[in-house]
Design a protein around this motif. Sequence first.
Motif, PDB file in Angstrom:
ATOM      1  N   LEU A 220       0.721  -0.933  -0.237  1.00 42.73           N
ATOM      2  CA  LEU A 220      -0.115   0.065   0.015  1.00 42.73           C
ATOM      3  C   LEU A 220       0.966   1.221  -0.031  1.00 42.73           C
ATOM      4  CD1 LEU A 220      -2.757  -0.918   2.582  1.00 42.73           C
ATOM      5  CD2 LEU A 220      -2.883  -0.845   0.398  1.00 42.73           C
ATOM      6  N   LYS A 221       0.477   2.290  -1.035  1.00 39.05           N
ATOM      7  CA  LYS A 221       1.494   3.328  -0.947  1.00 39.05           C
ATOM      8  C   LYS A 221       0.530   4.675  -0.874  1.00 39.05           C
ATOM      9  CE  LYS A 221       4.312   5.471  -4.468  1.00 39.05           C
ATOM     10  NZ  LYS A 221       4.788   5.345  -5.944  1.00 39.05           N
ATOM     11  N   ASP A 222       0.814   5.446   0.289  1.00 42.00           N
ATOM     12  CA  ASP A 222       0.317   6.814   0.735  1.00 42.00           C
ATOM     13  C   ASP A 222      -1.255   6.647   0.495  1.00 42.00           C
ATOM     14  OD1 ASP A 222       0.418   9.474   1.356  1.00 42.00           O
ATOM     15  OD2 ASP A 222       0.783  10.140  -0.793  1.00 42.00           O
ATOM     16  N   VAL A 223      -1.924   5.767   1.361  1.00 40.00           N
ATOM     17  CA  VAL A 223      -3.322   5.824   1.272  1.00 40.00           C
ATOM     18  C   VAL A 223      -4.045   6.501   2.412  1.00 40.00           C
ATOM     19  CG1 VAL A 223      -5.259   4.086   1.717  1.00 40.00           C
ATOM     20  CG2 VAL A 223      -3.275   3.394   0.246  1.00 40.00           C
ATOM     21  N   SER A 224      -4.800   7.307   1.909  1.00 39.81           N
ATOM     22  CA  SER A 224      -5.434   8.204   2.956  1.00 39.81           C
ATOM     23  C   SER A 224      -6.885   8.446   2.599  1.00 39.81           C
ATOM     24  CB  SER A 224      -5.092   9.788   2.747  1.00 39.81           C
ATOM     25  OG  SER A 224      -3.546   9.898   2.980  1.00 39.81           O
ATOM     26  N   PHE A 225      -7.794   8.152   3.776  1.00 40.54           N
ATOM     27  CA  PHE A 225      -9.196   8.422   3.487  1.00 40.54           C
ATOM     28  C   PHE A 225      -9.799   8.691   4.671  1.00 40.54           C
ATOM     29  CE2 PHE A 225      -8.930   3.975   4.061  1.00 40.54           C
ATOM     30  CZ  PHE A 225     -10.140   3.667   4.689  1.00 40.54           C
ATOM     31  N   GLU A 226     -11.200   9.168   4.780  1.00 35.07           N
ATOM     32  CA  GLU A 226     -11.813   9.335   6.200  1.00 35.07           C
ATOM     33  C   GLU A 226     -12.906   9.037   5.888  1.00 35.07           C
ATOM     34  OE1 GLU A 226     -10.652  13.149   7.628  1.00 35.07           O
ATOM     35  OE2 GLU A 226     -12.502  13.393   8.937  1.00 35.07           O
ATOM     36  N   ILE A 227     -13.643   8.644   7.114  1.00 34.32           N
ATOM     37  CA  ILE A 227     -15.072   8.319   6.835  1.00 34.32           C
ATOM     38  C   ILE A 227     -15.852   8.115   8.314  1.00 34.32           C
ATOM     39  CG2 ILE A 227     -14.906   5.682   6.675  1.00 34.32           C
ATOM     40  CD1 ILE A 227     -17.300   6.165   4.617  1.00 34.32           C
ATOM     41  N   GLY A 228     -17.117   8.531   8.340  1.00 29.27           N
ATOM     42  CA  GLY A 228     -17.832   8.282   9.590  1.00 29.27           C
ATOM     43  C   GLY A 228     -18.578   6.984   9.767  1.00 29.27           C
ATOM     44  N   CYS A 229     -19.173   6.765  10.849  1.00 32.05           N
ATOM     45  CA  CYS A 229     -19.761   5.602  11.139  1.00 32.05           C
ATOM     46  C   CYS A 229     -21.287   5.716  10.096  1.00 32.05           C
ATOM     47  CB  CYS A 229     -20.051   5.123  12.438  1.00 32.05           C
ATOM     48  SG  CYS A 229     -20.898   6.312  13.219  1.00 32.05           S
TER      49      CYS A 229
ATOM     50  N   GLY B 294     -10.820  -3.785  -6.022  1.00 33.46           N
ATOM     51  CA  GLY B 294      -9.517  -3.971  -6.687  1.00 33.46           C
ATOM     52  C   GLY B 294      -9.207  -5.168  -7.102  1.00 33.46           C
ATOM     53  N   GLN B 295      -8.311  -5.103  -8.208  1.00 34.16           N
ATOM     54  CA  GLN B 295      -7.872  -6.441  -8.551  1.00 34.16           C
ATOM     55  C   GLN B 295      -7.076  -7.434  -7.596  1.00 34.16           C
ATOM     56  OE1 GLN B 295      -4.913  -6.044 -11.712  1.00 34.16           O
ATOM     57  NE2 GLN B 295      -5.119  -3.725 -11.292  1.00 34.16           N
ATOM     58  N   ASN B 296      -6.742  -8.710  -8.128  1.00 34.64           N
ATOM     59  CA  ASN B 296      -5.906  -9.483  -6.848  1.00 34.64           C
ATOM     60  C   ASN B 296      -4.583  -8.902  -6.798  1.00 34.64           C
ATOM     61  OD1 ASN B 296      -7.175 -12.179  -8.896  1.00 34.64           O
ATOM     62  ND2 ASN B 296      -7.701 -11.705  -6.702  1.00 34.64           N
ATOM     63  N   GLY B 297      -4.263  -8.908  -5.617  1.00 29.17           N
ATOM     64  CA  GLY B 297      -2.978  -8.169  -5.261  1.00 29.17           C
ATOM     65  C   GLY B 297      -3.002  -6.460  -5.013  1.00 29.17           C
TER      66      GLY B 297
ATOM     67  N   GLN C 206      -2.422   2.066  -4.519  1.00 33.19           N
ATOM     68  CA  GLN C 206      -3.015   3.404  -3.948  1.00 33.19           C
ATOM     69  C   GLN C 206      -4.297   3.853  -4.174  1.00 33.19           C
ATOM     70  OE1 GLN C 206       0.031   6.499  -5.476  1.00 33.19           O
ATOM     71  NE2 GLN C 206       0.658   4.945  -6.977  1.00 33.19           N
ATOM     72  N   VAL C 207      -4.728   4.604  -3.505  1.00 37.46           N
ATOM     73  CA  VAL C 207      -6.346   5.050  -3.763  1.00 37.46           C
ATOM     74  C   VAL C 207      -6.574   5.551  -5.429  1.00 37.46           C
ATOM     75  CG1 VAL C 207      -8.133   6.506  -3.036  1.00 37.46           C
ATOM     76  CG2 VAL C 207      -6.671   5.461  -1.487  1.00 37.46           C
ATOM     77  N   VAL C 208      -7.256   5.001  -5.828  1.00 40.90           N
ATOM     78  CA  VAL C 208      -7.743   5.368  -7.322  1.00 40.90           C
ATOM     79  C   VAL C 208      -8.990   6.327  -7.115  1.00 40.90           C
ATOM     80  CG1 VAL C 208      -8.565   4.785  -9.698  1.00 40.90           C
ATOM     81  CG2 VAL C 208      -6.804   3.477  -8.225  1.00 40.90           C
ATOM     82  N   ALA C 209      -9.882   6.112  -6.099  1.00 42.74           N
ATOM     83  CA  ALA C 209     -10.949   7.084  -6.049  1.00 42.74           C
ATOM     84  C   ALA C 209     -11.660   6.344  -4.663  1.00 42.74           C
ATOM     85  CB  ALA C 209     -11.921   6.728  -7.097  1.00 42.74           C
ATOM     86  N   PHE C 210     -12.368   7.504  -4.140  1.00 42.79           N
ATOM     87  CA  PHE C 210     -12.994   7.076  -2.859  1.00 42.79           C
ATOM     88  C   PHE C 210     -14.303   8.044  -2.750  1.00 42.79           C
ATOM     89  CE2 PHE C 210     -13.473   8.430   1.677  1.00 42.79           C
ATOM     90  CZ  PHE C 210     -13.914   6.979   2.223  1.00 42.79           C
TER      91      PHE C 210
ATOM     92  N   PHE D  54     -18.059   5.274  -8.823  1.00 38.65           N
ATOM     93  CA  PHE D  54     -18.028   3.767  -9.405  1.00 38.65           C
ATOM     94  C   PHE D  54     -18.265   4.228 -10.819  1.00 38.65           C
ATOM     95  CE2 PHE D  54     -19.674  -0.415 -10.054  1.00 38.65           C
ATOM     96  CZ  PHE D  54     -18.463  -1.221  -9.526  1.00 38.65           C
ATOM     97  N   THR D  55     -17.333   4.746 -11.593  1.00 38.65           N
ATOM     98  CA  THR D  55     -17.481   4.933 -12.994  1.00 38.65           C
ATOM     99  C   THR D  55     -16.542   4.243 -13.624  1.00 38.65           C
ATOM    100  OG1 THR D  55     -15.705   6.680 -12.832  1.00 38.65           O
ATOM    101  CG2 THR D  55     -17.840   7.342 -12.243  1.00 38.65           C
ATOM    102  N   PRO D  56     -16.947   4.109 -15.199  1.00 36.38           N
ATOM    103  CA  PRO D  56     -16.185   3.398 -15.812  1.00 36.38           C
ATOM    104  C   PRO D  56     -14.790   3.771 -16.134  1.00 36.38           C
ATOM    105  CG  PRO D  56     -18.263   3.811 -16.896  1.00 36.38           C
ATOM    106  CD  PRO D  56     -18.211   4.841 -15.691  1.00 36.38           C
ATOM    107  N   ASP D  57     -14.419   5.054 -16.035  1.00 44.17           N
ATOM    108  CA  ASP D  57     -13.218   5.636 -15.889  1.00 44.17           C
ATOM    109  C   ASP D  57     -12.294   5.056 -14.690  1.00 44.17           C
ATOM    110  OD1 ASP D  57     -13.338   6.755 -18.395  1.00 44.17           O
ATOM    111  OD2 ASP D  57     -13.136   8.808 -17.443  1.00 44.17           O
ATOM    112  N   ASN D  58     -12.890   5.241 -13.646  1.00 42.72           N
ATOM    113  CA  ASN D  58     -12.340   4.942 -12.300  1.00 42.72           C
ATOM    114  C   ASN D  58     -11.976   3.435 -12.337  1.00 42.72           C
ATOM    115  OD1 ASN D  58     -11.902   7.367 -11.151  1.00 42.72           O
ATOM    116  ND2 ASN D  58     -13.826   7.453 -10.187  1.00 42.72           N
ATOM    117  N   LEU D  59     -12.934   2.728 -12.980  1.00 46.17           N
ATOM    118  CA  LEU D  59     -12.953   1.248 -12.829  1.00 46.17           C
ATOM    119  C   LEU D  59     -11.624   0.779 -13.673  1.00 46.17           C
ATOM    120  CD1 LEU D  59     -16.430  -0.071 -13.229  1.00 46.17           C
ATOM    121  CD2 LEU D  59     -14.560  -1.074 -11.699  1.00 46.17           C
ATOM    122  N   ALA D  60     -11.531   1.433 -15.073  1.00 46.21           N
ATOM    123  CA  ALA D  60     -10.453   1.241 -15.883  1.00 46.21           C
ATOM    124  C   ALA D  60      -9.141   1.456 -15.351  1.00 46.21           C
ATOM    125  CB  ALA D  60     -10.427   2.146 -17.004  1.00 46.21           C
TER     126      ALA D  60
END
Length: 258
Positions: free
Chosen positions: A36-45, A53-56, A229-233, A240-246
């Motif tokens: 994992l590289k430079d992963v940041s996100f924040e979420i409430g309950c 994500g793909q395998n690995g 890394q985080v691609v989208a959150f 959950f768009t085709p671009d982000n999936l690609a």
Amino acid sequence: MSRFPITRLGHSHSPEADHRLRVENLHVHYGAICALKDVSFEIGCGHCVGLIGQNGAGKSTLIKTIAGLNRKLTGSVTWRGEALAQVKAEVAYLPQIDEMDSFFPLTVGGLVEMGRYPHLGARGRWRALDDEVVAAALSALKMEEFRGRRLYQLSGGQLQRAQIARALAQEAHILLLDEPFAGLDEPSQRLLGDLLRELAENGRLLLVCHHDLKAVPELFDTVLMLNRQVVAFGPTSEVFTPDNLANTFSAREEDPHV
Ligand code: ATP
């Protein structure tokens, strides 16, 4: 209509508590391999978050790290502003079924009772309250009749429910589930999907590693798309768009080094 009476199982939810999970600049490596590289996100309950994500891609590594099972990290993970080590009892990790030692002779009741261990205090004395919470957790998941059954005598769906009953007995706020839908037939998947949604509506935070892309919009209100890394959150409807999936499933260097 609620199929599982989970609201009977209280978990303290004081309005002033800062129920937010913050992951900041997280790097995790296994030896020379960067998982994992430079992963940041924040979420409430109150959310059910799909980790996609793909395998690995680092999905299991991320939830194991949040569960405190990975020490080789830099960055920080906090819940309610506290380091995870201070709030361990509030976090429940539900491993992949094939990672559980299915021949270990543990019963469903024994597994759910384990959820009470963080609450037993220094002397480890079992109280009437612990019996009550265990009974309520088994009842909430409709697992009372399986109480004396060994884990290896359960179906995949029943095993997932037993694991969730353990998390409820623990009064966990954060549930980390690794591929809970894998191997379940369609009715069991539907039942589990309803249960996860209900847990989120009840104020829990769920982070769920997941493979089946078709089911994502129905199962998760939020997605974290990962490629080491985080691609989208963000909300599933926006992110959950085709671009982000690609980008999430694009080829990447195999096992990049730190
Ligand atoms: P999958 O969908 O296949 O379960 P994943 O997204 O959960 O994959 P991880 O299991 O987190 O991915 O693995 C991320 C990377 O870290 C992979 O390249 C994997 O080979 C490596 N890795 C995972 N666990 C270990 C370990 N215990 N020792 C060494 N490398 C590991």
